[in-house]
Design an enzyme around this catalytic site. Sequence first.
Site, PDB file in Angstrom:
ATOM      1  N   GLY A  20       0.795  -1.232   0.000  1.00  0.00           N
ATOM      2  CA  GLY A  20       0.000   0.000   0.000  1.00  0.00           C
ATOM      3  C   GLY A  20       0.827   1.281   0.000  1.00  0.00           C
ATOM      4  O   GLY A  20       0.258   2.367  -0.169  1.00  0.00           O
ATOM      5  N   PHE A  78       2.913   2.952  -5.610  1.00  0.00           N
ATOM      6  CA  PHE A  78       2.147   3.853  -6.479  1.00  0.00           C
ATOM      7  C   PHE A  78       0.641   3.521  -6.474  1.00  0.00           C
ATOM      8  O   PHE A  78      -0.189   4.309  -6.005  1.00  0.00           O
ATOM      9  CB  PHE A  78       2.753   3.784  -7.885  1.00  0.00           C
ATOM     10  CG  PHE A  78       1.928   4.344  -8.996  1.00  0.00           C
ATOM     11  CD1 PHE A  78       1.319   5.590  -8.880  1.00  0.00           C
ATOM     12  CD2 PHE A  78       1.775   3.639 -10.188  1.00  0.00           C
ATOM     13  CE1 PHE A  78       0.561   6.115  -9.923  1.00  0.00           C
ATOM     14  CE2 PHE A  78       1.033   4.153 -11.235  1.00  0.00           C
ATOM     15  CZ  PHE A  78       0.418   5.389 -11.097  1.00  0.00           C
ATOM     16  N   THR A 100      -1.266  -8.301 -14.245  1.00  0.00           N
ATOM     17  CA  THR A 100      -0.911  -7.257 -15.213  1.00  0.00           C
ATOM     18  C   THR A 100      -1.143  -7.731 -16.649  1.00  0.00           C
ATOM     19  O   THR A 100      -1.111  -8.947 -16.906  1.00  0.00           O
ATOM     20  CB  THR A 100       0.578  -6.851 -15.037  1.00  0.00           C
ATOM     21  OG1 THR A 100       1.022  -6.152 -16.202  1.00  0.00           O
ATOM     22  CG2 THR A 100       1.485  -8.052 -14.843  1.00  0.00           C
ATOM     23  N   ASP A 101      -1.328  -6.782 -17.551  1.00  0.00           N
ATOM     24  CA  ASP A 101      -1.474  -7.152 -18.980  1.00  0.00           C
ATOM     25  C   ASP A 101      -0.186  -7.777 -19.517  1.00  0.00           C
ATOM     26  O   ASP A 101      -0.194  -8.456 -20.543  1.00  0.00           O
ATOM     27  CB  ASP A 101      -1.895  -5.942 -19.829  1.00  0.00           C
ATOM     28  CG  ASP A 101      -0.872  -4.815 -19.882  1.00  0.00           C
ATOM     29  OD1 ASP A 101       0.128  -4.847 -19.126  1.00  0.00           O
ATOM     30  OD2 ASP A 101      -1.069  -3.864 -20.686  1.00  0.00           O
TER      31      ASP A 101
HETATM   32  P1  NAD Z   1       5.312  -0.094  -6.903  1.00  0.00           P
HETATM   33  O1  NAD Z   1       6.626  -0.677  -7.286  1.00  0.00           O
HETATM   34  O2  NAD Z   1       5.102   1.362  -6.984  1.00  0.00           O
HETATM   35  O3  NAD Z   1       4.951  -0.520  -5.388  1.00  0.00           O
HETATM   36  C1  NAD Z   1       5.167  -1.810  -4.900  1.00  0.00           C
HETATM   37  C2  NAD Z   1       4.969  -1.765  -3.386  1.00  0.00           C
HETATM   38  O4  NAD Z   1       5.124  -3.098  -2.876  1.00  0.00           O
HETATM   39  C3  NAD Z   1       5.986  -0.900  -2.659  1.00  0.00           C
HETATM   40  O5  NAD Z   1       5.353  -0.117  -1.679  1.00  0.00           O
HETATM   41  C4  NAD Z   1       6.928  -1.917  -2.006  1.00  0.00           C
HETATM   42  O6  NAD Z   1       7.544  -1.446  -0.809  1.00  0.00           O
HETATM   43  C5  NAD Z   1       5.978  -3.061  -1.738  1.00  0.00           C
HETATM   44  N1  NAD Z   1       6.656  -4.368  -1.634  1.00  0.00           N
HETATM   45  C6  NAD Z   1       7.593  -4.882  -2.472  1.00  0.00           C
HETATM   46  N2  NAD Z   1       7.983  -6.093  -2.035  1.00  0.00           N
HETATM   47  C7  NAD Z   1       7.261  -6.354  -0.913  1.00  0.00           C
HETATM   48  C8  NAD Z   1       7.201  -7.450  -0.021  1.00  0.00           C
HETATM   49  N3  NAD Z   1       7.971  -8.537  -0.193  1.00  0.00           N
HETATM   50  N4  NAD Z   1       6.351  -7.407   1.029  1.00  0.00           N
HETATM   51  C9  NAD Z   1       5.576  -6.297   1.232  1.00  0.00           C
HETATM   52  N5  NAD Z   1       5.595  -5.227   0.422  1.00  0.00           N
HETATM   53  C10 NAD Z   1       6.422  -5.258  -0.648  1.00  0.00           C
HETATM   54  O7  NAD Z   1       4.234  -0.882  -7.765  1.00  0.00           O
HETATM   55  P2  NAD Z   1       2.882  -0.382  -8.462  1.00  0.00           P
HETATM   56  O8  NAD Z   1       3.209   0.237  -9.755  1.00  0.00           O
HETATM   57  O9  NAD Z   1       2.087   0.355  -7.468  1.00  0.00           O
HETATM   58  O10 NAD Z   1       2.187  -1.782  -8.768  1.00  0.00           O
HETATM   59  C11 NAD Z   1       1.325  -2.387  -7.813  1.00  0.00           C
HETATM   60  C12 NAD Z   1       0.819  -3.704  -8.360  1.00  0.00           C
HETATM   61  O11 NAD Z   1       0.111  -3.479  -9.583  1.00  0.00           O
HETATM   62  C13 NAD Z   1       1.926  -4.695  -8.700  1.00  0.00           C
HETATM   63  O12 NAD Z   1       1.490  -5.980  -8.325  1.00  0.00           O
HETATM   64  C14 NAD Z   1       2.072  -4.599 -10.213  1.00  0.00           C
HETATM   65  O13 NAD Z   1       2.526  -5.808 -10.769  1.00  0.00           O
HETATM   66  C15 NAD Z   1       0.631  -4.307 -10.609  1.00  0.00           C
HETATM   67  N6  NAD Z   1       0.460  -3.541 -11.871  1.00  0.00           N
HETATM   68  C16 NAD Z   1       1.129  -2.373 -12.044  1.00  0.00           C
HETATM   69  C17 NAD Z   1       0.932  -1.640 -13.212  1.00  0.00           C
HETATM   70  C18 NAD Z   1       1.629  -0.322 -13.430  1.00  0.00           C
HETATM   71  O14 NAD Z   1       1.524   0.249 -14.521  1.00  0.00           O
HETATM   72  N7  NAD Z   1       2.309   0.232 -12.447  1.00  0.00           N
HETATM   73  C19 NAD Z   1       0.046  -2.125 -14.204  1.00  0.00           C
HETATM   74  C20 NAD Z   1      -0.625  -3.330 -13.974  1.00  0.00           C
HETATM   75  C21 NAD Z   1      -0.417  -4.036 -12.806  1.00  0.00           C
END
Ligand code: NAD
Length: 335
Positions: A9, A12, A126-127
């Site tokens: 949480g 992003f 994710t896509d």
């Molecule tokens: P991000 O990298 O901004 O945030 C990831 C968060 O997870 C961070 O706060 C980090 O500290 C935490 N984290 C990492 N490893 C951890 C662990 N072992 N235990 C607990 N917390 C942990 O990622 P995001 O862009 O917010 O993406 C969030 C989710 O959405 C991911 O699963 C990603 O695959 C998925 N997603 C992202 C996108 C995109 O465009 N950003 C698109 C589709 C899906």
Amino acid sequence: MKKYFITGGCGFIGSNFIRYIFNHDDSAVIINLDKLTYAGNLKNLAEFNNSERYFFYQGDICDSKIVKEIFKKHKPDYLINFAAETHVDRSLGEPDDFIQTDIFGAFNLLETAREFGLERFIQISTDEVYGSIEKGSFSETDALMPRNPYSASKAGADRLAYSYFATYDLPVIITRASNNYGPYQFPEKLIPLFVTNAIEDKKLPVYGDGKNVRDWLYVDDHCEAIQYIIDSGKVGEIYNIGGGNELTNIQITDLILKETNKPESLKQFIRDRLGHDRRYSLNCEKLTNIGWRPKHDFHKAMKFTIDWYKQNGDWWKPLKSGEYLKYYKKHYKEL
Ligand code: NAD
Ligand code: TYD
């Protein structure tokens, strides 16, 4: 009163989702478990620190002890697993953490959810699990063909989550969203990296010929779609979530330069990413058929996003120093 167990949480999308829930539900309780890797930032949620409905735990989703403690203490209704290592470029050099967090971490959450029970387990996939598509768009029933360690680890978790539905009747739903953009995105991903580089008069490093295509989804639309799927989605199902805005990386770069009033000369083509997926494209009829579609206009939401980075240098400038700078210089040695 609904209790949401959010993992990752402080990243992003997770932080935007928590804000979205608090803005839309006056009684929701949020429990946030985040390891605070380089991508996790407590500043993203500082406004909720004093809320009696917000509980933060610093910890790893791979650690069954803390996950069990949270289930015992809070008895969450929903678990939404955002926690992951997420940057493709990093996964090319050091995939270990991707396999550990994205696959083993998801497994640990699924096992604990099975033990304690809950209303919904939402696996944020994710896509990118579909791989690249030159023409047409992927539907939820299409085969998965991930092509880099990030997308392969996400595909592992995606299918593992499904197996807990099929085998143990765990109420799992899987979402596959396209590329998100908006406030609080770590400045290593295309849009925040290019916007902040442009603001600082630094080069915008475009990989290869810059004609790779991504579909862009505004993060608030993504958050709304997740909530919609929690309320109206069917367990055991997968839902694609797209923004309906397919653009080449050159188009994104030109738009950013125009909005920041910076010269074309900042655009620099550099060596391509290894195994660079050419195009991502989603068919989102399954979600539109149950009544949800994105609300935000791409150009307006991009302008809002660019303005947010212009006004929030205090948030991103510290992130572009220290360890990040070492990574950046090593990764972009051609600049
Ligand atoms: P991000 O990298 O901004 O945030 C990831 C968060 O997870 C961070 O706060 C980090 O500290 C935490 N984290 C990492 N490893 C951890 C662990 N072992 N235990 C607990 N917390 C942990 O990622 P995001 O862009 O917010 O993406 C969030 C989710 O959405 C991911 O699963 C990603 O695959 C998925 N997603 C992202 C996108 C995109 O465009 N950003 C698109 C589709 C899906
Ligand atoms: P990214 O934001 O890393 O998301 P993903 O690879 O998960 O889709 O990259 C989006 C697109 O932008 C992708 O085609 C790679 C490209 N890109 C660059 O051209 N230069 C960069 O410095 C970065 C980070 C990405």
